[in-house]
Design a protein around this motif. Structure first.
Motif, PDB file in Angstrom:
ATOM      1  N   GLU A  20       0.876  -1.065   0.067  1.00 20.90           N
ATOM      2  CA  GLU A  20      -0.019   0.177  -0.021  1.00 20.90           C
ATOM      3  C   GLU A  20       0.896   1.375  -0.009  1.00 20.90           C
ATOM      4  O   GLU A  20       0.518   2.168  -0.614  1.00 20.90           O
ATOM      5  CB  GLU A  20      -0.834  -0.088   1.380  1.00 20.90           C
ATOM      6  N   LYS A  22       3.928   1.436  -0.892  1.00 18.26           N
ATOM      7  CA  LYS A  22       4.682   1.299  -2.261  1.00 18.26           C
ATOM      8  C   LYS A  22       3.884   1.869  -3.330  1.00 18.26           C
ATOM      9  O   LYS A  22       4.512   2.932  -4.176  1.00 18.26           O
ATOM     10  CB  LYS A  22       5.300  -0.195  -2.652  1.00 18.26           C
ATOM     11  N   LYS A  23       2.660   1.894  -3.310  1.00 25.35           N
ATOM     12  CA  LYS A  23       1.602   2.166  -4.426  1.00 25.35           C
ATOM     13  C   LYS A  23       1.480   3.553  -4.352  1.00 25.35           C
ATOM     14  O   LYS A  23       1.816   4.288  -5.386  1.00 25.35           O
ATOM     15  CB  LYS A  23       0.585   1.459  -4.317  1.00 25.35           C
ATOM     16  N   SER A  24       1.426   4.043  -3.285  1.00 26.15           N
ATOM     17  CA  SER A  24       1.336   5.613  -2.900  1.00 26.15           C
ATOM     18  C   SER A  24       2.472   6.170  -3.250  1.00 26.15           C
ATOM     19  O   SER A  24       2.541   7.276  -3.870  1.00 26.15           O
ATOM     20  CB  SER A  24       0.935   5.737  -1.448  1.00 26.15           C
ATOM     21  N   TYR A  25       3.572   5.909  -3.149  1.00 22.65           N
ATOM     22  CA  TYR A  25       5.238   6.325  -3.312  1.00 22.65           C
ATOM     23  C   TYR A  25       5.191   6.335  -4.858  1.00 22.65           C
ATOM     24  O   TYR A  25       5.464   7.544  -5.404  1.00 22.65           O
ATOM     25  CB  TYR A  25       6.060   5.485  -2.500  1.00 22.65           C
ATOM     26  N   ASP A  26       4.670   5.305  -5.464  1.00 27.28           N
ATOM     27  CA  ASP A  26       4.922   5.005  -6.956  1.00 27.28           C
ATOM     28  C   ASP A  26       4.053   6.198  -7.663  1.00 27.28           C
ATOM     29  O   ASP A  26       4.276   6.830  -8.698  1.00 27.28           O
ATOM     30  CB  ASP A  26       4.751   3.691  -7.475  1.00 27.28           C
ATOM     31  N   ASP A  27       2.733   6.305  -7.055  1.00 30.87           N
ATOM     32  CA  ASP A  27       1.718   7.267  -7.689  1.00 30.87           C
ATOM     33  C   ASP A  27       2.112   8.674  -7.744  1.00 30.87           C
ATOM     34  O   ASP A  27       1.732   9.488  -8.671  1.00 30.87           O
ATOM     35  CB  ASP A  27       0.346   7.229  -7.074  1.00 30.87           C
ATOM     36  N   LEU A  28       2.968   9.064  -6.590  1.00 31.45           N
ATOM     37  CA  LEU A  28       3.511  10.382  -6.267  1.00 31.45           C
ATOM     38  C   LEU A  28       4.775  10.726  -6.969  1.00 31.45           C
ATOM     39  O   LEU A  28       5.270  11.757  -7.324  1.00 31.45           O
ATOM     40  CB  LEU A  28       3.596  10.709  -4.693  1.00 31.45           C
ATOM     41  N   GLU A  30       5.743  10.797 -10.067  1.00 31.91           N
ATOM     42  CA  GLU A  30       5.687  11.882 -11.332  1.00 31.91           C
ATOM     43  C   GLU A  30       5.497  13.521 -10.963  1.00 31.91           C
ATOM     44  O   GLU A  30       6.246  14.141 -11.304  1.00 31.91           O
ATOM     45  CB  GLU A  30       4.717  11.524 -12.259  1.00 31.91           C
ATOM     46  N   GLU A  31       4.676  13.388  -9.842  1.00 27.68           N
ATOM     47  CA  GLU A  31       4.577  14.862  -9.236  1.00 27.68           C
ATOM     48  C   GLU A  31       5.887  15.146  -8.707  1.00 27.68           C
ATOM     49  O   GLU A  31       6.125  16.411  -9.095  1.00 27.68           O
ATOM     50  CB  GLU A  31       3.150  14.720  -8.372  1.00 27.68           C
TER      51      GLU A  31
END
Length: 59
Positions: A20, A22-28, A30-31
């Motif tokens: 969970e 890791k997904k949040s980290y990866d989602d951010l 690009e920003e």
């Protein structure tokens, strides 16, 4: 009880094992890349402005 020092890199490595997080980290990612690029461009622009100002004051 004595606490053991944990570096940021050690903490990050352990935290990113949680899917969970890791997904949040990866989602951010690009920003944060865009923000990092903007900061780099601002620094580059400031350096150019300083160089121009220095040249003008030496003339």
């Amino acid at each position: 009880m004595k606490r053991q020092f944990v570096s940021f890199e050690q903490y990050k490595k352990k935290a990113l094992q949680d899917p969970e997080i890791k997904k949040s980290y990866d989602d951010l990612a690009e920003e944060f890349k865009l923000i990092s690029d903007q900061i780099a461009l601002q620094k580059q622009s400031n350096n150019k402005n300083k160089a121009i100002t220095t040249q003008q004051s030496n003339s």
